[in-house]
Write a protein that holds these residues in place. Structure first.
Motif, PDB file in Angstrom:
ATOM      1  N   ARG A 193       0.821  -1.203   0.000  1.00 39.33           N
ATOM      2  CA  ARG A 193       0.000   0.000   0.000  1.00 39.33           C
ATOM      3  C   ARG A 193       0.858   1.257   0.000  1.00 39.33           C
ATOM      4  NH1 ARG A 193      -2.495  -2.608   4.602  1.00 39.33           N
ATOM      5  NH2 ARG A 193      -4.363  -3.768   3.994  1.00 39.33           N
ATOM      6  N   GLY A 194       0.391   2.269  -0.704  1.00 37.78           N
ATOM      7  CA  GLY A 194       0.963   3.600  -0.615  1.00 37.78           C
ATOM      8  C   GLY A 194       2.473   3.632  -0.766  1.00 37.78           C
ATOM      9  N   SER A 195       3.113   4.325   0.172  1.00 34.56           N
ATOM     10  CA  SER A 195       4.553   4.527   0.109  1.00 34.56           C
ATOM     11  C   SER A 195       5.341   3.247   0.342  1.00 34.56           C
ATOM     12  CB  SER A 195       4.971   5.568   1.148  1.00 34.56           C
ATOM     13  OG  SER A 195       4.315   6.795   0.929  1.00 34.56           O
ATOM     14  N   THR A 196       4.707   2.259   0.960  1.00 34.10           N
ATOM     15  CA  THR A 196       5.395   0.983   1.189  1.00 34.10           C
ATOM     16  C   THR A 196       5.811   0.351  -0.133  1.00 34.10           C
ATOM     17  OG1 THR A 196       4.166   0.614   3.227  1.00 34.10           O
ATOM     18  CG2 THR A 196       5.178  -1.313   2.191  1.00 34.10           C
ATOM     19  N   ARG A 197       4.980   0.536  -1.149  1.00 36.72           N
ATOM     20  CA  ARG A 197       5.265  -0.075  -2.450  1.00 36.72           C
ATOM     21  C   ARG A 197       6.625   0.371  -2.978  1.00 36.72           C
ATOM     22  NH1 ARG A 197       1.948  -1.966  -6.954  1.00 36.72           N
ATOM     23  NH2 ARG A 197       3.093  -1.692  -8.907  1.00 36.72           N
ATOM     24  N   GLY A 198       6.865   1.662  -3.026  1.00 35.37           N
ATOM     25  CA  GLY A 198       8.121   2.158  -3.547  1.00 35.37           C
ATOM     26  C   GLY A 198       9.311   1.748  -2.699  1.00 35.37           C
ATOM     27  N   TRP A 199       9.155   1.766  -1.384  1.00 34.97           N
ATOM     28  CA  TRP A 199      10.245   1.414  -0.479  1.00 34.97           C
ATOM     29  C   TRP A 199      10.634  -0.052  -0.640  1.00 34.97           C
ATOM     30  CZ3 TRP A 199      13.809   4.040   1.690  1.00 34.97           C
ATOM     31  CH2 TRP A 199      14.503   3.587   2.810  1.00 34.97           C
TER      32      TRP A 199
ATOM     33  N   ARG B 178       7.965 -10.049 -12.666  1.00 30.65           N
ATOM     34  CA  ARG B 178       6.949 -10.891 -12.029  1.00 30.65           C
ATOM     35  C   ARG B 178       6.093 -10.074 -11.070  1.00 30.65           C
ATOM     36  NH1 ARG B 178       3.022 -14.251 -12.154  1.00 30.65           N
ATOM     37  NH2 ARG B 178       2.877 -15.725 -10.403  1.00 30.65           N
ATOM     38  N   TYR B 179       6.701  -9.145 -10.364  1.00 34.19           N
ATOM     39  CA  TYR B 179       5.929  -8.307  -9.437  1.00 34.19           C
ATOM     40  C   TYR B 179       4.973  -7.383 -10.180  1.00 34.19           C
ATOM     41  CZ  TYR B 179       7.694  -9.676  -4.883  1.00 34.19           C
ATOM     42  OH  TYR B 179       7.936 -10.372  -3.729  1.00 34.19           O
ATOM     43  N   ARG B 180       5.384  -6.907 -11.333  1.00 35.34           N
ATOM     44  CA  ARG B 180       4.458  -6.096 -12.124  1.00 35.34           C
ATOM     45  C   ARG B 180       3.250  -6.911 -12.544  1.00 35.34           C
ATOM     46  NH1 ARG B 180       9.326  -3.623 -14.173  1.00 35.34           N
ATOM     47  NH2 ARG B 180       9.460  -5.163 -15.846  1.00 35.34           N
ATOM     48  N   GLN B 181       3.453  -8.196 -12.825  1.00 38.17           N
ATOM     49  CA  GLN B 181       2.343  -9.064 -13.172  1.00 38.17           C
ATOM     50  C   GLN B 181       1.442  -9.338 -11.974  1.00 38.17           C
ATOM     51  OE1 GLN B 181       4.552 -12.448 -14.574  1.00 38.17           O
ATOM     52  NE2 GLN B 181       4.721 -11.688 -16.679  1.00 38.17           N
ATOM     53  N   LEU B 182       2.056  -9.534 -10.805  1.00 41.29           N
ATOM     54  CA  LEU B 182       1.288  -9.894  -9.610  1.00 41.29           C
ATOM     55  C   LEU B 182       0.523  -8.716  -9.027  1.00 41.29           C
ATOM     56  CD1 LEU B 182       3.774 -12.230  -7.703  1.00 41.29           C
ATOM     57  CD2 LEU B 182       1.635 -12.885  -8.817  1.00 41.29           C
TER      58      LEU B 182
ATOM     59  N   LEU C 146      13.863  -4.516  -3.789  1.00 35.59           N
ATOM     60  CA  LEU C 146      13.782  -5.638  -4.722  1.00 35.59           C
ATOM     61  C   LEU C 146      14.645  -5.376  -5.951  1.00 35.59           C
ATOM     62  CD1 LEU C 146      12.116  -8.354  -4.933  1.00 35.59           C
ATOM     63  CD2 LEU C 146      10.648  -7.106  -6.545  1.00 35.59           C
ATOM     64  N   ALA C 147      14.612  -4.149  -6.472  1.00 36.28           N
ATOM     65  CA  ALA C 147      15.398  -3.808  -7.660  1.00 36.28           C
ATOM     66  C   ALA C 147      16.887  -3.940  -7.403  1.00 36.28           C
ATOM     67  CB  ALA C 147      15.064  -2.389  -8.114  1.00 36.28           C
ATOM     68  N   THR C 148      17.308  -3.699  -6.167  1.00 42.11           N
ATOM     69  CA  THR C 148      18.726  -3.795  -5.819  1.00 42.11           C
ATOM     70  C   THR C 148      19.162  -5.233  -5.612  1.00 42.11           C
ATOM     71  OG1 THR C 148      18.670  -1.609  -4.773  1.00 42.11           O
ATOM     72  CG2 THR C 148      20.474  -3.084  -4.135  1.00 42.11           C
TER      73      THR C 148
END
Length: 341
Positions: free
Chosen positions: A259-265, A280-284, A270-272
């Motif tokens: 949710r919210g800001s948690t997603r970006g954090w 896969r996360y974009r799909q989920l 994950l990207a690192t």
């Protein structure tokens, strides 16, 4: 939370959002390197849940805001933005502490209008995070709830709860008390990457064991289950097995919400560390906070047989599992409903 403005007679240099929270002072100590405590005076300790929330409790208490557990996936991160602090590093290191919460709670619980409805702790940030060792807010909260005849539940990742176990046993003799421990990850390396400020998984299993031996029907929340990282059969089977061996009465598991800001954090982490999983996360998750219904159904299909195998199914709904005096013989704890379904 009710962070209502309180007027102070001097310019105390409070951060803009904290001024609304009844700011008193900011404190740093060598024992908590990199962490700043912002002490505030609250007007209310009890928080009323909105109608239709779908949760099995109507009231919560949040002694602190922000959490040094530093869980990358914590859903409560966005609440720090109300204080004009960021939901990332500030949430982990700028801890707002209601220093008068126990005294305010005691007054509220003695009002004629109080109906002794169940109260939940640990629904936002953890009441047994490390700062509790400094401020010791929970003994006063436990005492106020027990003295007023108010049932309550506690959900925590903090092994500091063991300090208050005698108080909890005493409280459970007069009111229903439910205790739950959150253990989402068994792998030590992944634990250090995703929830670096929490006690180790093994330490939390030891906490489950101590609570069970004290007579509590302990519930464990395997939450969140992190797609592609902790949803494997081997990981979940080992984790449920360890939970059962520690003496837990029941367990529940559900997938991570972003949710919210948690997603970006979280996605930054994950990207690192696991960039191959981003697609896969974009799909989920798409652009939303929740996994697809297909994944949720798949995970249920994986988890349910494992819960049954390890005897951790919830068989009947109860709001608060009663404390029992420890059995010196063989012990078969009664199952209970997840505290926060």
């Amino acid at each position: 939370m009710r962070w209502q403005k309180q007027t102070l007679d001097v310019d105390d240099g409070a951060l803009p959002g904290l001024e609304r929270a009844g700011f008193v002072r900011s404190v740093r100590t060598p024992d908590f390197e990199g962490v700043t405590f912002h002490e505030v005076l609250c007007k209310s300790a009890l928080n009323k849940m909105p109608q239709g929330s779908g949760l099995p409790f109507n009231w919560t208490i949040n002694p602190m805001r922000g959490c040094s557990h530093a869980c990358r996936y914590c859903f409560a991160r966005g609440s720090h933005e109300y204080l004009e602090l960021d939901a990332g590093r500030d949430f982990d290191t700028q801890i707002v502490v209601k220093t008068n919460v126990a005294a305010v709670l005691r007054r509220e619980l003695h009002r004629r209008s109080w109906r002794r409805e169940g109260v939940a702790l640990g629904t936002n940030t953890d009441p047994y995070q490390r700062a509790e060792g400094r401020y010791r807010l929970m003994p006063g909260i436990i005492g106020a709830l027990a003295d007023s005849g108010t049932p309550f539940s506690v959900l925590t990742k903090g092994t500091l709860l063991r300090r208050d176990l005698p108080l909890l046993v005493q409280a459970a003799r007069v009111v229903p008390v439910s205790l739950a421990v959150s253990i989402a990850i068994l792998d030590e390396e992944l634990h250090r990457g995703l929830e670096s400020g929490t006690p180790s998984p093994r330490a939390r299993l030891d906490l489950v064991r101590a609570l069970a031996e004290a007579g509590f029907a302990v519930h464990v929340m395997v939450a969140p289950v992190i797609p592609c990282l902790t949803d494997g059969s081997a990981h979940l089977d080992a984790l449920f097995g360890a939970i059962a061996a520690a003496g837990a009465a029941s367990a529940v598991a559900f997938p991570m919400h972003l949710r919210g800001s948690t997603r970006g954090w979280f996605l930054e982490w994950l990207a690192t560390h696991h960039p191959a999983l981003l697609r896969r996360y974009r799909q989920l998750y798409g652009r939303g906070a929740y996994v697809t219904p297909e994944y949720a159904a798949w995970l249920r299909g994986r988890v349910e047989p494992l819960l049954a195998r390890h005897g951790l199914h919830r068989e009947r709904p109860v709001e608060a599992a009663p404390h029992r005096e420890p059995d010196t013989g063989s012990r078969q704890p009664d199952p209970q409903l997840a505290l926060f379904a």
